[in-house]
Motif scaffolding. Structure first.
Motif, PDB file in Angstrom:
ATOM      1  N   LEU A  78       7.855-107.904 -24.678  1.00 24.45           N
ATOM      2  CA  LEU A  78       7.557-107.082 -25.844  1.00 24.45           C
ATOM      3  C   LEU A  78       7.237-105.646 -25.442  1.00 24.45           C
ATOM      4  O   LEU A  78       7.589-104.703 -26.166  1.00 24.45           O
ATOM      5  N   HIS A  79       6.585-105.473 -24.304  1.00 24.89           N
ATOM      6  CA  HIS A  79       6.372-104.109 -23.818  1.00 24.89           C
ATOM      7  C   HIS A  79       7.714-103.410 -23.590  1.00 24.89           C
ATOM      8  O   HIS A  79       7.886-102.236 -23.935  1.00 24.89           O
ATOM      9  N   SER A  80       8.659-104.143 -23.015  1.00 18.39           N
ATOM     10  CA  SER A  80       9.977-103.552 -22.762  1.00 18.39           C
ATOM     11  C   SER A  80      10.692-103.229 -24.067  1.00 18.39           C
ATOM     12  O   SER A  80      11.328-102.168 -24.192  1.00 18.39           O
ATOM     13  N   ARG A  81      10.599-104.128 -25.058  1.00 18.95           N
ATOM     14  CA  ARG A  81      11.258-103.870 -26.340  1.00 18.95           C
ATOM     15  C   ARG A  81      10.682-102.636 -27.013  1.00 18.95           C
ATOM     16  O   ARG A  81      11.420-101.770 -27.516  1.00 18.95           O
ATOM     17  N   HIS A  85      12.685 -99.085 -27.818  1.00 15.16           N
ATOM     18  CA  HIS A  85      12.796 -98.508 -29.160  1.00 15.16           C
ATOM     19  C   HIS A  85      12.249 -97.086 -29.180  1.00 15.16           C
ATOM     20  O   HIS A  85      12.869 -96.175 -29.757  1.00 15.16           O
ATOM     21  N   LEU A  86      11.082 -96.887 -28.572  1.00 18.18           N
ATOM     22  CA  LEU A  86      10.514 -95.534 -28.531  1.00 18.18           C
ATOM     23  C   LEU A  86      11.398 -94.599 -27.717  1.00 18.18           C
ATOM     24  O   LEU A  86      11.565 -93.419 -28.076  1.00 18.18           O
ATOM     25  N   GLU A 148       1.864 -93.175 -23.991  1.00 15.60           N
ATOM     26  CA  GLU A 148       0.721 -94.091 -24.051  1.00 15.60           C
ATOM     27  C   GLU A 148       1.161 -95.529 -23.786  1.00 15.60           C
ATOM     28  O   GLU A 148       0.537 -96.250 -23.004  1.00 15.60           O
ATOM     29  N   VAL A 149       2.247 -95.943 -24.436  1.00 16.44           N
ATOM     30  CA  VAL A 149       2.746 -97.301 -24.217  1.00 16.44           C
ATOM     31  C   VAL A 149       3.252 -97.462 -22.784  1.00 16.44           C
ATOM     32  O   VAL A 149       3.050 -98.505 -22.149  1.00 16.44           O
TER      33      VAL A 149
END
Length: 337
Positions: A78-81, A85-86, A148-149
């Motif tokens: 989910l971090h990669s997804r 997207h960002l 940040e992410v």
């Protein structure tokens, strides 16, 4: 018996009697501290894991009962997804800004590219839907969100994976007690995505081996020596073991000290016997060199197994150990009995 001092008579205080403090002409009676009820002192904190209601309360109590059990999902996918997207949103804004810059350059509006205030005024006068400063503002906000992410994902990637024994312990406890429903219990089956909150220790692998041996040698003596009273009160489940980290560290330190002592003394004694009994001849010297090689390999293996030494640290320690033994051989190779 009263003892005379510069301030009057000093008498022994009974801890059960009130203590009187004197200040000038005013006397204040200070009552003794009340003894805390051990049952009330821990109010709000369950004494045992089993005291928590079945469900997430008991699961939380078990996971927080020991650092080895603090296992949670890292959600790497989910971090990669989210990052992808960002990343695409920022790239799209970047392309829009580049197209606007090229358009002004092709139309000869070089002044707008050189003067931000002129560019803003021209965009307002022409009532542009998406002027340059609006696009740059959106890029700034998206970059802050993306950064940040990205930083959080990097921090999450630095978390360590749990040891196999800790993972098996938590999964076995979940399987045996079933605190939550099967659908929500599935997080523990994502082994490759599980991270631990426990910091890695220098001898973490060897500590785990020692703890495994202590579990196999389970007895009242073992639990008394390596479990504090507080740890023994955390659960009444005989299949759950809590070991005091400080006591395990002490045992590991003693074992490592003993290993180092043996690896330093045995080769010295062996090479001394060889060089002294061999009258310093070539054969005894080669035997001493063989002992040096064997113990240097043993020392390197012990360093790699008992510590988390890096490669250059392992190389430096092995070289220093070998150098000490070489100096010993050179000093005693000529000794005669």
């Amino acid at each position: 018996m009263a003892e005379k001092t510069a301030f009057g008579e000093k008498t022994a205080c009974d801890p059960l009697t009130p203590v009187t403090a004197s200040s000038g002409d005013t006397i204040v009676d200070i009552p003794p501290p009340e003894e805390k009820d051990p049952q009330k002192a821990g109010a709000g904190l369950p004494e045992k894991v089993e005291n928590c209601p079945q469900g997430y309360p008991r699961l939380a109590a078990f996971l927080s009962s020991d650092q080895n059990f603090t296992l949670y999902r890292g959600f790497n996918y989910l971090h990669s997804r989210v990052l992808l997207h960002l990343q695409e949103e920022v790239s799209s804004l970047e392309r829009e800004l580049d197209e606007l810059d090229k358009e002004d350059e092709e139309d000869g509006n070089h002044d707008r590219l050189k003067n931000l205030e002129l560019d803003r005024a021209t965009a307002q006068a022409e009532r542009e839907e998406r002027p340059r400063h609006v696009i740059v503002g959106e890029i700034k906000n998206k970059l802050l969100e993306y950064d940040e992410v990205l930083i959080k994902a990097r921090e999450m990637a630095s978390f360590q994976r749990p040891a196999d024994r800790d993972y098996r312990s938590v999964r076995t406890w979940l399987y045996n007690t079933r605190p939550i429903v099967d659908e929500e219990e599935g997080f523990i089956r994502c082994k490759e995505d599980i991270v631990t909150l426990r910091h890695g220790r220098e001898c973490a692998g060897f500590d785990g081996l020692v703890e495994s041996i202590l579990k196999r040698l389970d007895s009242k003596v073992t639990r008394y020596l390596f479990c504090t009273r507080e740890l023994r009160q955390k659960t009444k489940d005989k299949h759950v073991y809590y070991f005091s980290p400080s006591r395990v560290d002490t045992l590991v330190g003693l074992i490592i000290t003993l290993v180092i002592f043996i690896l330093l003394i045995l080769p010295v004694v062996a090479m001394y016997r060889l060089t002294s009994l061999g009258n310093g001849n070539v054969h005894s010297t080669f035997q001493a060199i063989g002992v040096l090689i064997v113990f240097t390999l043993l020392f390197s293996g012990a360093m790699a197994a008992l510590t988390k030494a890096r490669r250059h640290e392992l190389f430096a320690a092995s070289a220093a150990y070998c150098a000490v033994l070489v100096v010993f051989i050179s000093n005693f190779s000529g000794i005669t009995p």
